[in-house]
Design an enzyme around this catalytic site. Structure first.
Site, PDB file in Angstrom:
ATOM      1  N   ASN A 154       0.802  -1.230   0.000  1.00  0.00           N
ATOM      2  CA  ASN A 154       0.000   0.000   0.000  1.00  0.00           C
ATOM      3  C   ASN A 154       0.833   1.277   0.000  1.00  0.00           C
ATOM      4  O   ASN A 154       0.409   2.288  -0.543  1.00  0.00           O
ATOM      5  CB  ASN A 154      -0.996  -0.016   1.165  1.00  0.00           C
ATOM      6  CG  ASN A 154      -0.328  -0.253   2.491  1.00  0.00           C
ATOM      7  OD1 ASN A 154       0.849  -0.631   2.553  1.00  0.00           O
ATOM      8  ND2 ASN A 154      -1.048  -0.044   3.566  1.00  0.00           N
ATOM      9  N   GLU A 251       4.752  -4.887  11.788  1.00  0.00           N
ATOM     10  CA  GLU A 251       3.672  -3.899  11.588  1.00  0.00           C
ATOM     11  C   GLU A 251       2.580  -4.609  10.814  1.00  0.00           C
ATOM     12  O   GLU A 251       2.707  -4.826   9.611  1.00  0.00           O
ATOM     13  CB  GLU A 251       4.203  -2.704  10.772  1.00  0.00           C
ATOM     14  CG  GLU A 251       5.221  -1.855  11.493  1.00  0.00           C
ATOM     15  CD  GLU A 251       4.649  -1.140  12.701  1.00  0.00           C
ATOM     16  OE1 GLU A 251       3.428  -1.157  12.920  1.00  0.00           O
ATOM     17  OE2 GLU A 251       5.465  -0.575  13.451  1.00  0.00           O
ATOM     18  N   CYS A 285      -3.475   0.173   6.926  1.00  0.00           N
ATOM     19  CA  CYS A 285      -3.571  -0.775   8.034  1.00  0.00           C
ATOM     20  C   CYS A 285      -4.251  -0.199   9.265  1.00  0.00           C
ATOM     21  O   CYS A 285      -4.923  -0.903  10.000  1.00  0.00           O
ATOM     22  CB  CYS A 285      -2.178  -1.244   8.411  1.00  0.00           C
ATOM     23  SG  CYS A 285      -1.071   0.132   8.669  1.00  0.00           S
ATOM     24  N   GLU A 459       7.582   1.726  14.774  1.00  0.00           N
ATOM     25  CA  GLU A 459       8.313   2.440  13.728  1.00  0.00           C
ATOM     26  C   GLU A 459       8.233   3.929  14.051  1.00  0.00           C
ATOM     27  O   GLU A 459       7.438   4.373  14.869  1.00  0.00           O
ATOM     28  CB  GLU A 459       7.696   2.134  12.353  1.00  0.00           C
ATOM     29  CG  GLU A 459       7.888   0.669  11.996  1.00  0.00           C
ATOM     30  CD  GLU A 459       7.775   0.365  10.518  1.00  0.00           C
ATOM     31  OE1 GLU A 459       6.712   0.611   9.942  1.00  0.00           O
ATOM     32  OE2 GLU A 459       8.773  -0.141   9.950  1.00  0.00           O
TER      33      GLU A 459
END
Ligand code: NDP
Length: 485
Positions: A154, A251, A285, A459
């Site tokens: 994405n 993630e 997400c 992150e």
């Protein structure tokens, strides 16, 4: 004629493009038209070997450079990315199908932010001095070594930079494998790093499917694996990394709650729900796909939402007026259409959208279901498409319990004008990245990541440094050594 999106070669290793047509061909399909615009080849074992051995070797000298020197290179790369933003955004649009209106502000720019931010931090990565009477302990923040990054489809530029920038700032090297669906953008990141003065071999890109990812993750030379992907893949990759006792960042997916209380500003709440469900055609997400609306404002909210969703401009992603693009692939489109059918079958009330848009390419209309209940498939599974589920609730206590009743825990949002309630509710939600009167902001300064099945590690921000480095402690004795015998 070769399409402008066709890269010079499939892989980028040791500072240059490398081809090996013995690998499985991977067609690159432009999602807005369905046409093939490029071909890359999956990495053969020889390519994987070359990338890993190069990265392992290059890391030693890179870690010996000062943080200031490493940071300067990353910041130069950030500047180059910004200068080339338009060209990189067009490529991102070819890779993903996302509208240029988005890619111009959310992809190369976000990658550049990460390179700039971690470039700025690189010189400040120090240890501490711990006095022990006459003796002392000092600590050293060291690189982990060779890191593998594996990306989802994405945000191919952003993911390549969100993993690469902190890894390199800490003195690691990286081998990055993009998703086979979007193989183009990471190659540009590798090319720009070289142009910015990075030593050859510290950031390499290899193409391939899960097999190549798996070969990278299981290699004993690899010290850390950072994956962005789905929960099932995350479980496999985490298990494989554990076998070699490697560090991980995961993630993964989500089914995040967005809670709208009846005192909220309706237009802001509708805006938050649109950003949290329809940006990038819902392929984000952290999306707030379970929109819990307090009963008192339900019909007003739905009416305003339907009206504003009707203003989406669906069409050619290269036209800057377009605000809503296609799904990344035919496969993803079919997955999303399957969920929409499930929603209808299980009795949710369709408010708008609900089908493939009448266009070439893989377009699905922005879709809103109301009267969704907690047990419906569309309220439980991650769809990764433009399908919003609106659920009703009565009380704060009830909505917190229902919001938390999921295996996921990536994000959560609350809209209310009562700030004590906002903090009280957020405090009880099981999620890593939360929002009050907003949704889906992801600045590099803020930690990003999930709890529960949505992930491990963080992150961005200073937190990411902890996940790409380790601490050595050194005890220094000034006097004689006492021993029992
Ligand atoms: P996948 O989990 O299918 O794939 C992710 C990456 O892992 C791809 O590059 C894939 O390769 C690779 N891979 C697959 N199997 C293995 C394996 N056994 N070993 C090593 N690597 C492997 O996710 P998608 O690409 O479909 O992306 C969508 C998912 O990503 C969604 O669930 C979404 O929630 C999540 N996501 C999470 C984000 C976050 O930050 N939390 C951000 C963006 C997305 P290939 O696909 O080429 O086969």
């Amino acid at each position: 004629m070769t399409h402008p999106a066709q890269p010079k070669a499939s892989h980028f290793i040791n500072g240059e493009y490398v081809e090996d047509t013995a690998g499985t061909p991977i067609p690159v399909i432009y999602a807005a038209t369905g046409e093939q615009i490029a071909t890359v080849y999956a990495a053969t074992p020889a390519i994987v070997e070359r990338a890993l051995s190069t990265a392992k070797e290059a890391q030693k000298a890179w870690a010996k450079m000062t943080g200031t020197e490493r940071g300067r290179i990353l910041r130069r790369a950030a500047d180059i990315m910004r200068e080339r933003n338009h060209e990189l955004s067009v490529l991102e649009t070819y890779d993903t199908g996302k509208p240029l209106q988005e890619t111009l502000v959310a992809d190369a720019t976000s990658g550049a932010d990460a390179l700039e931010y971690f470039g700025g931090l690189a010189a400040s990565l120090t240890g501490e001095h711990i006095p022990m009477g006459e003796d002392w302990v000092y600590t050293v923040r060291e690189a982990l070594g060779l890191c593998v990054g594996i990306g989802a489809w994405n945000y191919p530029t952003q993911i390549a930079c969100w993993k690469g920038a902190p890894a390199l700032a800490c003195g690691n090297s990286m081998v990055f494998k993009p998703s086979e669906t979007t193989p183009l953008c990471a190659l540009k990141v590798a090319e720009i790093l070289i142009e910015a003065g990075a030593p050859a071999g510290i950031y390499n890109v290899v193409q391939g499917m899960g097999e190549v990812g798996s070969a990278l993750v299981t290699d004993p030379r690899v010290d850390k694996v950072s994956l962005t992907g789905s929960v099932p893949t995350g479980k496999k990759v985490y298990a494989a990394a554990a076998e070699g006792m490697k560090h991980v960042t995961m993630e993964l997916g989500g089914k995040s709650p967005l809670i709208i209380f009846d005192d909220a500003d309706i237009d802001n709440a509708v805006g938050g729900a649109i950003n949290g469900n329809f940006y990038s055609s819902g392929q984000v997400c952290s999306n707030g796909t379970r929109v819990f609306v307090q009963k008192g404002i339900k019909e007003k909210f739905l009416a305003r939402l339907a009206e504003r969703t009707g203003n989406a401009i669906i069409g050619d992603p290269m036209d800057e007026a377009t605000s809503f693009g296609p799904m990344v692939s035919e496969n993803q489109m079919n997955i999303v259409l399957g969920y929409i059918e499930k929603g209808k079958e299980e009795g949710a009330r369709l408010i708008c959208g609900g089908k493939r848009a009448d266009k070439d390419g893989f377009f699905v209309e922005p879709t809103v279901f109301a009267d969704v209940t907690d047990d419906m498939t569309i309220a439980r599974e991650e769809i990764f498409g433009p399908v919003m589920s609106v659920l009703d609730f009565d009380t704060e206590e009830e909505v917190i319990a229902r919001a938390n009743d999921t295996e996921f825990g990536l994000s959560a949002g609350v809209f209310t004008n009562d700030f004590s309630r906002a903090h009280r509710v957020i405090g009880q939600l099981e999620a890593g990245s939360c929002f009050i009167n907003s949704y889906n902001d992801a600045p590099v300064e803020a930690p990003f990541g999930g709890v529960k099945a949505s992930g491990v590690g963080r992150e961005n921000s200073k937190e990411a440094i902890k996940h790409f480095s380790q601490v050595k402690s050194v005890y220094v004795r000034m006097g004689d050594v006492e021993a029992a015998f």
